[in-house]
Structures are given as structure tokens and as C-alpha cells.
Write an enzyme that holds these catalytic residues in place. Sequence first.
Site, PDB file in Angstrom:
ATOM      1  N   SER A  97      34.092  32.099 -28.530  1.00 16.52           N
ATOM      2  CA  SER A  97      34.413  32.142 -27.098  1.00 16.52           C
ATOM      3  C   SER A  97      34.141  30.802 -26.418  1.00 16.52           C
ATOM      4  O   SER A  97      33.376  29.972 -26.909  1.00 16.52           O
ATOM      5  CB  SER A  97      33.584  33.218 -26.404  1.00 16.52           C
ATOM      6  OG  SER A  97      33.789  34.464 -27.017  1.00 16.52           O
TER       7      SER A  97
HETATM    8  N1  SAH Z   1      30.637  36.216 -30.792  1.00  8.70           N
HETATM    9  C1  SAH Z   1      31.537  35.399 -31.585  1.00  8.70           C
HETATM   10  C2  SAH Z   1      32.971  35.480 -31.120  1.00  8.70           C
HETATM   11  C3  SAH Z   1      33.564  36.655 -31.689  1.00  8.70           C
HETATM   12  S1  SAH Z   1      35.307  36.957 -31.576  1.00  8.70           S
HETATM   13  C4  SAH Z   1      31.085  33.979 -31.658  1.00  8.70           C
HETATM   14  O1  SAH Z   1      30.137  33.598 -30.950  1.00  8.70           O
HETATM   15  O2  SAH Z   1      31.675  33.217 -32.443  1.00  8.70           O
HETATM   16  C5  SAH Z   1      35.154  38.724 -31.769  1.00  8.70           C
HETATM   17  C6  SAH Z   1      34.699  39.186 -33.120  1.00  8.70           C
HETATM   18  O3  SAH Z   1      34.636  40.608 -33.068  1.00  8.70           O
HETATM   19  C7  SAH Z   1      35.649  38.839 -34.240  1.00  8.70           C
HETATM   20  O4  SAH Z   1      34.970  38.125 -35.240  1.00  8.70           O
HETATM   21  C8  SAH Z   1      36.125  40.201 -34.753  1.00  8.70           C
HETATM   22  O5  SAH Z   1      36.343  40.245 -36.149  1.00  8.70           O
HETATM   23  C9  SAH Z   1      34.967  41.100 -34.348  1.00  8.70           C
HETATM   24  N2  SAH Z   1      35.299  42.521 -34.262  1.00  8.70           N
HETATM   25  C10 SAH Z   1      36.477  43.100 -33.915  1.00  8.70           C
HETATM   26  N3  SAH Z   1      36.367  44.433 -33.956  1.00  8.70           N
HETATM   27  C11 SAH Z   1      35.087  44.716 -34.340  1.00  8.70           C
HETATM   28  C12 SAH Z   1      34.354  45.938 -34.560  1.00  8.70           C
HETATM   29  N4  SAH Z   1      34.903  47.159 -34.423  1.00  8.70           N
HETATM   30  N5  SAH Z   1      33.076  45.830 -34.948  1.00  8.70           N
HETATM   31  C13 SAH Z   1      32.471  44.631 -35.105  1.00  8.70           C
HETATM   32  N6  SAH Z   1      33.114  43.455 -34.916  1.00  8.70           N
HETATM   33  C14 SAH Z   1      34.402  43.498 -34.529  1.00  8.70           C
END
Ligand code: SAH
Length: 247
Positions: A97
Site C-alpha cells: 500500500s
Molecule cells: N499489507 C501488505 C499489503 C497487502 S495487499 C503490505 O504491507 O505489503 C493485500 C494482501 O491481502 C495480498 O497479499 C493478498 O494476497 C491478501 N489477501 C487477499 N485475500 C486474503 C484473505 N482472504 N486472507 C488473507 N490474505 C488475503
Amino acid sequence: MRRRLLLASLAALAYFPVNDAHAQGSAGDFGAQRARMVAEIEALARETRVETGRERFNERVMAAMAKVPRHRFVPPELVRDAYRNSPLPIGRGQTISQPYIVALSTELAEPRTEHVVLEIGTGSGYQAAVLAELVRQVYTIELLEPLGREAAARLAHLGYRNVEARVGDGYQGWPEHAPFDSIVVTAAAPSIPPALVAQLKPGGKLVIPVGSAWEIQQLLVVAKRPDGGTDIRKVLPVRFVPLVPGK
Ligand code: SAH
């Protein structure tokens, strides 16, 4: 010396290898870039004060943003963009993000040193690292195994001993470690997952973007009242990758 070289080459296997030009850049270069990033976050915080209800973010939150080496959480070809105030691709269709959004989500979670926090959507591990600077223990869940494994290795390598990462479905939360002082969700859900509200302590905050991938999502703060009910506040329109239903 030999031992240091060995450790460095082992690290290169497990993490995005940073190419020589970047490796030679002194820590001070990245420090200066982080300071500029922090100044941009502060400027945006002032611009969004009406929506967020905060003129400036907590000092501890900003100190964490100034400390965490964001360039270690992005792919090697994007190291030079790591401190721009924008989201960046981290592979498999996912993104790290925008720094302002990480700072805002952290601020809204109201982290305190004694807190135990759950993050949903580990991705690169960056948001988990920022939280880990501020609270006693972070638990983080990622759906995609390769991302989750890489992030866990990266966090361990960077010395974040107070983060436990696992691969799984964030919709279910992590009941074994509940209740949490706060929960930060970094992917957009169509609605507020009941399991996450259930795993929040009374008085705790759930910070979550809600809305479909195709519409404007709203960053919400769900505050759990002592009686177990919730108060929901819309903070800002945002755009996150979707929280995918687990199998
Ligand atoms: N917090 C992260 C950004 C994450 S983007 C950072 O600091 O880099 C959102 C993430 O949520 C992605 O990696 C995606 O694979 C994950 N995601 C999507 N659906 C999910 C679920 N049901 N449970 C856990 N993670 C999930």
C-alpha cells in the site's frame, strides 16, 4: 569477514536481491528518502484532517514510518521507487500500500506498546513491520502461500521477532490468539467479516476497507463497544486489492 559474506549470500537467496548500485547506496540515502516520505505523509495528513478527524498523526506512528526500511519490502527493480508515496506491485497481482495509507491505517488502529494486533493480508510484510515497531505482538495472515512465506522470512531476517505470520484465510481471523486490541485489514472486503468483530476486544478498533473491487471502497473504523455492539465510522474513499474468499 568470511562469515559475514556467507550470511550475505544466504540472505540473497531468501530475499529480493538488492543490486550492487543500491547495496552501495549508504543507509543515509534511504534515511533521507524516508524523511521526505514522512514529510509527504504529514502534508497529506493535514489535507485530509476533516475526513480523518486528525490534523497530524501520532509521533510514534510517524517515527515507525521513518524507521522501517520500505526498500527491503519491494522487488529489486522498484527499490528506487520504494519511498514514493504510491502503492507498488509486489507480484501475484498484489500491492504494497501507499505509505500514507499505511500510516493512516496504523494511526486509526491506535497502537499502544502493550497491544496485540492482528493484520489481514501480509503481502510484503511492510504494514506488519510498521505495527511491530509500535506494539508488543503482531499476528499476520496471508492467503497466498509464496507471498506469506517470503514475508515471514523477510520479517525474521530484518529482526522482527514480535511478528508471527501464517498462511490462511483472513476472513476467519486467528481465534487461537484472540481477542485482539486492534485488527488492520489491508485488502477490501465486500462487508465487515463477523469473525473479525468477534475477535476484537471491547474498546478495540477494526480498520478495514469495505466495498467491491469495482467501486470506490471506504476505509472504515469499526469500534467495538463494551456491550459488544459496534460503532462504524467512514473515514476516506480508498482503493485496495480485494480480500479474496478463502477455500
Ligand atoms: N499489507 C501488505 C499489503 C497487502 S495487499 C503490505 O504491507 O505489503 C493485500 C494482501 O491481502 C495480498 O497479499 C493478498 O494476497 C491478501 N489477501 C487477499 N485475500 C486474503 C484473505 N482472504 N486472507 C488473507 N490474505 C488475503
